[in-house]
Design an enzyme around this catalytic site. Sequence first.
Site, short mmCIF file in Angstrom:
data_model
loop_
_atom_site.label_atom_id
_atom_site.label_comp_id
_atom_site.label_asym_id
_atom_site.label_seq_id
_atom_site.Cartn_x
_atom_site.Cartn_y
_atom_site.Cartn_z
CG ASP A 79 -1.93 -1.18 1.16
OD1 ASP A 79 -1.89 -1.96 0.19
OD2 ASP A 79 -2.72 -1.33 2.11
CE LYS A 128 -3.38 -4.60 1.18
NZ LYS A 128 -4.15 -3.68 2.01
CB CYS A 179 -2.23 -2.97 5.20
SG CYS A 179 -3.91 -2.34 5.09
#
Length: 221
Positions: free
Chosen positions: A23, A128, A161
Site C-alpha cells: 500500500d 485488495k 495492512c
Amino acid sequence: MQIDANPFPYHFDIAHTALVLIDMQRDFIEPGGFGETLGNNVALLEAIVPATQAVLAAWRQAAGLVVHTREAHAPDLSDCPPAKRNRGNPTLRIGDVGPMGRILVKGEPGSQIIDALAPVAGELVIDKPGKGMFYATGLHETLQQRGITHLLFGGVTTEVCVQTSMREANDRGYDGLLLEDCTESYFPHFKAAAIEMIRAQGAIVGWTAPSPALLAALHSG
Ligand code: C5J
C-alpha cells in the site's frame, strides 16, 4: 542466501522469494488521501521512501519477483462493507471525492503507487479490499504457481495492512521477513510493538531485519 535477522538468521532463495510492498499509494502517503482524512500526520510515512527505493532497485537488479499492493475498492463500493465505510469520524469516507479523486477507489489518482516506487512491467500489482493481501485477491494461488515460499515485506502501515498481510502469509505457510526501515506507522510506538510481536516467541509470525542486512546479502551473492 542468508540475512542477519531477528530473532535468528533468515534463509531464502531469490527464485522462490518475492518482495512485497504494501500500500505505498498516494492515499496513505500524500496529503489529501485516506490517511489524512482519518486525522493522521502523513509526513511520517514519507521517511521510508529512500530505503524502500534502494531495496526495490537492488531486488530488481537481482531479478526477484516484486508484488505491489494497493488498498482500493471497486467504484460501486460493492467490495467495501458498510462496517468499514461507516467506521469512525473521518473528514471524507471511502468513495467520497477528495483532492486525489475518490478516496480508496480503484483507478483514482489516490490509489496509485507513489512515483518513487512505481511498478514496472512484469511486477504484480494487487488491489485488495481488505487489510490483508490474501483476502479476496487470489494472490496465494498466483504465488504458488510461481513457486514462491518466502516473502520480504515493506510498506504501510506496519501494524495494520503490513502486519495483517504477514499474519495471513504465516498461516498459509510462507516464511516472511519485515524490513524494519521500509515500513512505517502513523503511530511510532505501534510500529515498534508490531516489530516486537512479529519476531517474538521464536519468530511466531516471522523475522525482522534492517534493509542494509538484505542489501549486504544480495551484494555478497
Ligand atoms: C490502513 C493500511 N492503515 N494500508 N491501511 O488503513 O495499513
